[in-house]
Design a protein around this motif. Sequence first.
Motif, PDB file in Angstrom:
ATOM      1  N   ARG A 195       0.847  -1.194   0.000  1.00 35.72           N
ATOM      2  CA  ARG A 195       0.000   0.000   0.000  1.00 35.72           C
ATOM      3  C   ARG A 195       0.877   1.238   0.000  1.00 35.72           C
ATOM      4  O   ARG A 195       1.900   1.296   0.678  1.00 35.72           O
ATOM      5  N   GLY A 196       0.475   2.245  -0.774  1.00 39.11           N
ATOM      6  CA  GLY A 196       1.248   3.471  -0.800  1.00 39.11           C
ATOM      7  C   GLY A 196       0.639   4.533  -1.682  1.00 39.11           C
ATOM      8  O   GLY A 196      -0.340   4.296  -2.399  1.00 39.11           O
ATOM      9  N   LYS A 197       1.221   5.720  -1.622  1.00 41.80           N
ATOM     10  CA  LYS A 197       0.794   6.857  -2.439  1.00 41.80           C
ATOM     11  C   LYS A 197       1.584   6.845  -3.735  1.00 41.80           C
ATOM     12  O   LYS A 197       2.817   6.761  -3.728  1.00 41.80           O
ATOM     13  N   ASN A 211      -1.166  10.271 -10.381  1.00 41.14           N
ATOM     14  CA  ASN A 211      -0.172  10.508  -9.335  1.00 41.14           C
ATOM     15  C   ASN A 211      -0.878  11.081  -8.112  1.00 41.14           C
ATOM     16  O   ASN A 211      -1.755  11.935  -8.226  1.00 41.14           O
ATOM     17  N   GLY A 212      -0.514  10.569  -6.949  1.00 41.01           N
ATOM     18  CA  GLY A 212      -1.140  11.007  -5.710  1.00 41.01           C
ATOM     19  C   GLY A 212      -2.216  10.060  -5.217  1.00 41.01           C
ATOM     20  O   GLY A 212      -2.649  10.163  -4.058  1.00 41.01           O
ATOM     21  N   ALA A 213      -2.657   9.146  -6.077  1.00 45.74           N
ATOM     22  CA  ALA A 213      -3.680   8.180  -5.667  1.00 45.74           C
ATOM     23  C   ALA A 213      -3.095   7.189  -4.665  1.00 45.74           C
ATOM     24  O   ALA A 213      -1.895   6.896  -4.673  1.00 45.74           O
ATOM     25  N   ILE A 214      -3.949   6.667  -3.797  1.00 48.37           N
ATOM     26  CA  ILE A 214      -3.530   5.652  -2.829  1.00 48.37           C
ATOM     27  C   ILE A 214      -3.790   4.279  -3.455  1.00 48.37           C
ATOM     28  O   ILE A 214      -4.923   3.936  -3.777  1.00 48.37           O
ATOM     29  N   THR A 223      -3.319  -0.028  -3.307  1.00 47.39           N
ATOM     30  CA  THR A 223      -3.323  -1.064  -2.278  1.00 47.39           C
ATOM     31  C   THR A 223      -3.181  -2.437  -2.913  1.00 47.39           C
ATOM     32  O   THR A 223      -3.389  -2.590  -4.126  1.00 47.39           O
ATOM     33  N   LEU A 252       5.830   4.011  -5.392  1.00 45.35           N
ATOM     34  CA  LEU A 252       4.936   4.333  -4.293  1.00 45.35           C
ATOM     35  C   LEU A 252       5.687   4.900  -3.101  1.00 45.35           C
ATOM     36  O   LEU A 252       6.811   4.467  -2.796  1.00 45.35           O
ATOM     37  N   GLU A 253       5.036   5.833  -2.442  1.00 48.19           N
ATOM     38  CA  GLU A 253       5.527   6.309  -1.146  1.00 48.19           C
ATOM     39  C   GLU A 253       4.788   5.506  -0.079  1.00 48.19           C
ATOM     40  O   GLU A 253       3.554   5.582   0.005  1.00 48.19           O
ATOM     41  N   LEU A 288       2.872   4.049   3.092  1.00 48.47           N
ATOM     42  CA  LEU A 288       1.977   4.667   4.073  1.00 48.47           C
ATOM     43  C   LEU A 288       1.939   3.829   5.345  1.00 48.47           C
ATOM     44  O   LEU A 288       2.009   2.609   5.269  1.00 48.47           O
TER      45      LEU A 288
END
Length: 407
Positions: free
Chosen positions: A335-337, A362-365, A367, A404-405, A407
């Motif tokens: 999971r990530g941004k 871009n910016g969506a989460i 999973t 992904l960043e 979370l």
Amino acid sequence: MEIIVFIGSNKSGSSREALITSTKMGYYTILLTNRKGFIKHKEEFPEVHEMIYEENLSDEEKIQSILSRIEKDKKKIAAVISFIDPFVSLAARIAIGLGLVPLSTNALTIMEKKTRFREQLKANPVTPHYSIIKSNQPIHTCVLGFLDELPLVLKCPTSNGSKDVMLASTISELKDSLSYLRRKYPDTSLLAEEYLEGTQYLIEVIAFKGEITMVAVIEQEIQQGGRFIITGYIYPAALTETEYDKLEAAVTSVISQLELVNGTCHLEMRLIDGEWKLIEINPRMSGGAMNRIIQEGTGINLVKETIKLSLGEVPALEKTKTTHVYAKFLTVNTRGKLLKVTGENIASAFEGVVEVFVKPRNGAILTIPYSLGDRYAYVIASSETTEQAKLIASTASMEIKFYLEPL
């Protein structure tokens, strides 16, 4: 100019293609939506002539009121259609109320709920063993009753896109799955079905004036795990003549028993010991990339022919080509941004690739996949053989990378 009104749409897939196709067919296209983001970004839907927000698209009276206002503007409504659960039968009922082409509303309504179609088809040999778990039945009682029936597939009767469909192979998994579904759907009966091991196939069907056509039979590849996420589609499915004939007979028996005279649906079935078993049925064509897969493989634009059906026109279902097609869908394992996606252009440049699609911005989460909505990209390839198409799509898809960043 005549109008086609659509109740609900996703941003991509068959429902979005229906909007685009309607406009290409020369109709004034109106979308009723309950998604505020669509209203905010209307410019992203250039094919939609008019977009109307309604929070509760299931409120038949409100929808009828909206359509009355449209008609008062001296605009002639030619069809009211939905490609989205659970609005398919609603759209059909409203169309009949307006004196438009009648679809088989009772059959569509039955198919919109899993417990309904199971009960309707319980005497049909395509139906696996199942039980309906009442909302007031204690979990410990359910567990005791199912001890000798594991593994089981547990479902919410109104879910779609593999959402809240869970495999329970152990007592612990059964308890956890029942607890999860009960928390999420406290007042809803649940469905427990025997788990059938075998290859799964998707069958797209159109019924027009009682004539049943299996437009396409597609093999599905399902990701390992308990959530039944489909990550690959193969057209045409490799079936023997006997298997195909048995499938056609099974599908015909289901459609006839449901009394679907005018309408579309797709079935998911498995071949178990030489006999076909029904896993799912839905009162619309499949979403996602299905229209492109079928069009590439057969030459049939199923979205267009579905719209024609609702207009009372004879759908053109004769195959104009036979091409092997493979669609590879991509998921993420954490999971990530979303920071960025790379490789789309490289994948598109592979010889034999006919479409590459990346869904999230871009910016969506993102999973790990819990439903088909958690598939974030696909690559479709065609070739002279299934093996070649699969190799092309699989190789090209490896170029697509999600950054992904955490979370």
